[in-house]
Design a protein around this motif. Structure first.
Motif, PDB file in Angstrom:
ATOM      1  N   PRO A  18       0.802  -1.237   0.000  1.00  0.00           N
ATOM      2  CA  PRO A  18       0.000   0.000   0.000  1.00  0.00           C
ATOM      3  C   PRO A  18       0.835   1.288   0.000  1.00  0.00           C
ATOM      4  O   PRO A  18       0.761   2.104   0.913  1.00  0.00           O
ATOM      5  CB  PRO A  18      -0.847  -0.121   1.276  1.00  0.00           C
ATOM      6  CG  PRO A  18      -0.042  -0.994   2.171  1.00  0.00           C
ATOM      7  CD  PRO A  18       0.763  -1.915   1.303  1.00  0.00           C
ATOM      8  N   CYS A  19       1.629   1.455  -1.043  1.00  0.00           N
ATOM      9  CA  CYS A  19       2.480   2.643  -1.197  1.00  0.00           C
ATOM     10  C   CYS A  19       1.645   3.782  -1.776  1.00  0.00           C
ATOM     11  O   CYS A  19       0.853   3.577  -2.689  1.00  0.00           O
ATOM     12  CB  CYS A  19       3.630   2.298  -2.145  1.00  0.00           C
ATOM     13  SG  CYS A  19       4.534   3.703  -2.757  1.00  0.00           S
ATOM     14  N   THR A  20       1.817   5.003  -1.249  1.00  0.00           N
ATOM     15  CA  THR A  20       1.043   6.153  -1.727  1.00  0.00           C
ATOM     16  C   THR A  20       1.790   6.976  -2.778  1.00  0.00           C
ATOM     17  O   THR A  20       1.300   8.021  -3.199  1.00  0.00           O
ATOM     18  CB  THR A  20       0.683   7.093  -0.568  1.00  0.00           C
ATOM     19  OG1 THR A  20       1.904   7.633  -0.055  1.00  0.00           O
ATOM     20  CG2 THR A  20      -0.080   6.368   0.526  1.00  0.00           C
ATOM     21  N   ALA A  21       2.990   6.558  -3.140  1.00  0.00           N
ATOM     22  CA  ALA A  21       3.807   7.281  -4.129  1.00  0.00           C
ATOM     23  C   ALA A  21       4.137   8.705  -3.682  1.00  0.00           C
ATOM     24  O   ALA A  21       4.232   9.612  -4.495  1.00  0.00           O
ATOM     25  CB  ALA A  21       3.115   7.306  -5.494  1.00  0.00           C
ATOM     26  N   CYS A  22       4.329   8.879  -2.379  1.00  0.00           N
ATOM     27  CA  CYS A  22       4.671  10.219  -1.874  1.00  0.00           C
ATOM     28  C   CYS A  22       6.115  10.582  -2.201  1.00  0.00           C
ATOM     29  O   CYS A  22       6.494  11.744  -2.119  1.00  0.00           O
ATOM     30  CB  CYS A  22       4.444  10.287  -0.370  1.00  0.00           C
ATOM     31  SG  CYS A  22       5.592   9.256   0.570  1.00  0.00           S
ATOM     32  N   ASN A  23       6.950   9.605  -2.493  1.00  0.00           N
ATOM     33  CA  ASN A  23       8.357   9.824  -2.879  1.00  0.00           C
ATOM     34  C   ASN A  23       9.289  10.191  -1.729  1.00  0.00           C
ATOM     35  O   ASN A  23      10.446  10.517  -1.971  1.00  0.00           O
ATOM     36  CB  ASN A  23       8.479  10.897  -3.966  1.00  0.00           C
ATOM     37  CG  ASN A  23       8.330  10.300  -5.347  1.00  0.00           C
ATOM     38  OD1 ASN A  23       9.000   9.329  -5.681  1.00  0.00           O
ATOM     39  ND2 ASN A  23       7.429  10.846  -6.138  1.00  0.00           N
ATOM     40  N   TYR A  24       8.801  10.191  -0.505  1.00  0.00           N
ATOM     41  CA  TYR A  24       9.656  10.604   0.616  1.00  0.00           C
ATOM     42  C   TYR A  24      10.868   9.688   0.788  1.00  0.00           C
ATOM     43  O   TYR A  24      11.874  10.076   1.365  1.00  0.00           O
ATOM     44  CB  TYR A  24       8.863  10.633   1.926  1.00  0.00           C
ATOM     45  CG  TYR A  24       7.810  11.719   1.991  1.00  0.00           C
ATOM     46  CD1 TYR A  24       7.736  12.722   1.037  1.00  0.00           C
ATOM     47  CD2 TYR A  24       6.887  11.742   3.020  1.00  0.00           C
ATOM     48  CE1 TYR A  24       6.773  13.703   1.090  1.00  0.00           C
ATOM     49  CE2 TYR A  24       5.909  12.727   3.090  1.00  0.00           C
ATOM     50  CZ  TYR A  24       5.858  13.708   2.122  1.00  0.00           C
ATOM     51  OH  TYR A  24       4.891  14.675   2.195  1.00  0.00           O
ATOM     52  N   CYS A  25      10.745   8.455   0.308  1.00  0.00           N
ATOM     53  CA  CYS A  25      11.838   7.493   0.490  1.00  0.00           C
ATOM     54  C   CYS A  25      12.925   7.634  -0.561  1.00  0.00           C
ATOM     55  O   CYS A  25      14.022   7.124  -0.395  1.00  0.00           O
ATOM     56  CB  CYS A  25      11.269   6.082   0.424  1.00  0.00           C
ATOM     57  SG  CYS A  25      10.377   5.771  -1.124  1.00  0.00           S
ATOM     58  N   VAL A  26      12.622   8.309  -1.647  1.00  0.00           N
ATOM     59  CA  VAL A  26      13.474   8.208  -2.832  1.00  0.00           C
ATOM     60  C   VAL A  26      14.798   8.977  -2.700  1.00  0.00           C
ATOM     61  O   VAL A  26      15.867   8.426  -2.987  1.00  0.00           O
ATOM     62  CB  VAL A  26      12.701   8.681  -4.086  1.00  0.00           C
ATOM     63  CG1 VAL A  26      13.617   8.752  -5.291  1.00  0.00           C
ATOM     64  CG2 VAL A  26      11.544   7.730  -4.368  1.00  0.00           C
ATOM     65  N   ALA A  53      11.996   6.793   6.449  1.00  0.00           N
ATOM     66  CA  ALA A  53      11.360   7.985   5.856  1.00  0.00           C
ATOM     67  C   ALA A  53       9.914   7.732   5.451  1.00  0.00           C
ATOM     68  O   ALA A  53       9.193   8.665   5.119  1.00  0.00           O
ATOM     69  CB  ALA A  53      12.151   8.428   4.627  1.00  0.00           C
ATOM     70  N   CYS A  54       9.483   6.488   5.472  1.00  0.00           N
ATOM     71  CA  CYS A  54       8.171   6.154   4.905  1.00  0.00           C
ATOM     72  C   CYS A  54       7.023   6.446   5.869  1.00  0.00           C
ATOM     73  O   CYS A  54       6.910   5.799   6.918  1.00  0.00           O
ATOM     74  CB  CYS A  54       8.137   4.679   4.515  1.00  0.00           C
ATOM     75  SG  CYS A  54       6.535   4.181   3.856  1.00  0.00           S
ATOM     76  N   PRO A  55       6.148   7.405   5.536  1.00  0.00           N
ATOM     77  CA  PRO A  55       5.036   7.721   6.445  1.00  0.00           C
ATOM     78  C   PRO A  55       4.005   6.602   6.553  1.00  0.00           C
ATOM     79  O   PRO A  55       3.203   6.600   7.469  1.00  0.00           O
ATOM     80  CB  PRO A  55       4.414   8.980   5.830  1.00  0.00           C
ATOM     81  CG  PRO A  55       4.898   9.057   4.442  1.00  0.00           C
ATOM     82  CD  PRO A  55       6.184   8.279   4.363  1.00  0.00           C
TER      83      PRO A  55
HETATM   84  S1  SF4 Z   1       7.868   6.694   1.432  1.00  0.00           S
HETATM   85 FE1  SF4 Z   1       8.184   5.535  -0.456  1.00  0.00          FE
HETATM   86  S2  SF4 Z   1       7.423   3.469  -0.024  1.00  0.00           S
HETATM   87 FE2  SF4 Z   1       6.615   4.825   1.574  1.00  0.00          FE
HETATM   88  S3  SF4 Z   1       4.620   5.411   0.779  1.00  0.00           S
HETATM   89 FE3  SF4 Z   1       6.053   7.016   0.152  1.00  0.00          FE
HETATM   90  S4  SF4 Z   1       6.722   6.412  -1.893  1.00  0.00           S
HETATM   91 FE4  SF4 Z   1       5.742   4.607  -0.957  1.00  0.00          FE
END
Ligand code: SF4
Ligand code: SF4
Length: 371
Positions: free
Chosen positions: A287-295, A351-353
Motif C-alpha cells: 500500500p504505497c502512496t507514491a509520496c516519494n519521501y523514500c526516494v 522515511a516512509c510515512p
Molecule cells: S515513502 Fe516511499 S514506499 Fe513509503 S509510501 Fe512514500 S513512496 Fe511509498
C-alpha cells in the motif's frame, strides 16, 4: 470555503522521469478552471517537484491572480531544519519562491516523533507563532504521519494549533498503522479542523480491482471512481478541505464538477464503499502512496514507488498473459537500478510515512520482475 484543495504535489509533467518538467501552459489552464469554479485553496510544499512546486505556484497563480482571491498553504521542510536559524532561512526562502508577503496556512511538514523532537529542539513551533504574530502567517498547523498518542501530545503541547492535516481515505480509515479514524476523532474532540491529504492514496484508489469498480459504476454510472474517495473524505463533518493532487485537466474537470455543490455520501453509498474496501484489502499487495519521501535518501537511487506501483498493478492485472508491467520494469532498469540492487540500509523505511517494509517489498518486486 469549498471543500476541494488543489495539491501541487503531482503536477502535469512533460517528461515522466523529470519532476521539474512541469507543463506550465497546461498548469495555468488547470488553475484557471479551478479558480473559475470558485475554488480557492492551494497546497504546496518546499520539497514537492524537486523543490520547484512553490515556484510553479507563484508563476501559475500568484503572478496571475489578485492575492486576496486565493489561499496558499505551504510547509516547513523539517529534514532541512538543522539549527534554530534554519526556521527563518527556509521560511523566507519559501515566501520568495511563492512571491507572497504572507501564507494563509503554514504547516510543519509530515510530523512524526523524530520531527517533533527536532521541532522542539530548534524552536520551529515558536517560530511559527512569531510569524503569525507579525502577520506573515494567518493559520498555523502541521501535517501528521504519526500515531494518535503522539498527536495528542503535540496538540496538548501546542494548543495554538489551528488545523491538522491528516491522511484520510476509505482504505486507511481503520488501518491500524495509519490510525486515520483515531486521529480524526481526536482532532474533532479537541476542536481542530482537519485538512485531508491522500484521499485517493496516491492514485491507488482509482486503480482498484474491476470487481470493485463495477460496484461503483452499477450504482452511479457517471461518477468517477476517484469521486467516491474524494466524497468519502469530504463527507466527514470536521473536514475543512480535501486535497487532490491534480495532474491533468480531466482531474480538474471531474473534481470541480462533483465538488461544486457537494453532496455527502448517503447510507447506501457507505455500504458500497465497505464492500469495496473488502475487495481492495484482499488485492493490494504493497500500500504505497507514491509520496516519494523514500526516494531522495536511497544511496542506490532505486525508484521505490514506481516499482511498487508496477508490482501492485501486475498482481491486480486481469490480463494473465502479456504483462505490460514487466515491460515497463525492463525498460526502466536499462537506466535505473533494479530492485535486487537494494543494499538493505533501511534509509527508506525510516522515511516512509506509511511504515512500509520497503526492503521486503523490493524483494517481492525483484522476485517478480528481475529475470
Ligand atoms: S515513502 Fe516511499 S514506499 Fe513509503 S509510501 Fe512514500 S513512496 Fe511509498
Ligand atoms: S534499503 Fe534499499 S531501497 Fe531503501 S534506501 Fe537502502 S538501498 Fe535504497
Amino acid at each position: 470555503m469549498k471543500k476541494l484543495g488543489f495539491g501541487f504535489m503531482r503536477l502535469p509533467v512533460v517528461d515522466a522521469n523529470d519532476a521539474t518538467s512541469v507543463d506550465f501552459e497546461l498548469l495555468c489552464k488547470m488553475v484557471d478552471k479551478f479558480m473559475a469554479g470558485g475554488f480557492t485553496y492551494f497546497d504546496t510544499a518546499y520539497v514537492y517537484h524537486k523543490e520547484q512546486s512553490e515556484i510553479f505556484l507563484r508563476k501559475a497563480l500568484v503572478e496571475r491572480y489578485p492575492r486576496d482571491s486565493f489561499t496558499i498553504a505551504t510547509k516547513l521542510p523539517m529534514p532541512k531544519v538543522n539549527s534554530a536559524d534554519d526556521n527563518a532561512k527556509l521560511f523566507n526562502e519559501e515566501l520568495k519562491k511563492c512571491g507572497v508577503e504572507y501564507f494563509d496556512y503554514y504547516l510543519l511538514h509530515a510530523m512524526n516523533r523524530e520531527r517533533f523532537e527536532k521541532a522542539q529542539k530548534y524552536g520551529s513551533w515558536e517560530f511559527l507563532k512569531e510569524m503569525k504574530a507579525v502577520g506573515k502567517i494567518k493559520n498555523i498547523g502541521f501535517s501528521f504521519h504519526g500515531d494518535v498518542v503522539l498527536l495528542e501530545e503535540m496538540l496538548k503541547l501546542w494548543p495554538e494549533t489551528e488545523f491538522v492535516q491528516l491522511q484520510i481515505n476509505y482504505i486507511d480509515w481503520e488501518n491500524p498503522s495509519i490510525q486515520a479514524k483515531e486521529c480524526y476523532d481526536l482532532c474533532t474532540k479537541m476542536g481542530k479542523p482537519v485538512i485531508v491529504m491522500e484521499p485517493i492514496k496516491g492514485g491507488s484508489l482509482v486503480n482498484i480491482p474491476e470487481e470493485a469498480q463495477k460496484l461503483f459504476k452499477d450504482y452511479a454510472p457517471d461518477a468517477s471512481v476517484a469521486s467516491w474517495a474524494m466524497r468519502y473524505a469530504a463527507s466527514l463533518e470536521n473536514v475543512m478541505v480535501v486535497l487532490s493532487g491534480m495532474s491533468n485537466m480531466d482531474h480538474v474537470n471531474d473534481n470541480t464538477d462533483y465538488m461544486q455543490d457537494f453532496r455527502p455520501l448517503n447510507d447506501e453509498e457507505y455500504t458500497i464503499i465497505d464492500k469495496v474496501v473488502e475487495i481492495i484489502n484482499s488485492s493490494i499487495a504493497i500500500p504505497c502512496t507514491a509520496c516519494n519521501y523514500c526516494v531522495d535518501g536511497c544511496p542506490v537511487g532505486i525508484p521505490i514507488p514506481k516499482y511498487f506501483a508496477l508490482y501492485n498493478a501486475d498482481l491486480q492485472s486481469l490480463n494473465k498473459g502479456f504483462s505490460p508491467q514487466q515491460t515497463y520494469y525492463t525498460n526502466m532498469t536499462i537506466t535505473l537500478p533494479t530492485a535486487s540492487q537494494c543494499i538493505g540500509c533501511g534509509q527508506c523505511e525510516s522515511a516512509c510515512p506509511q511504515h512500509l517494509a520497503i526492503i521486503d517489498g523490493l524483494k517481492l518486486v525483484s522476485e517478480r520482475f528481475d529475470k
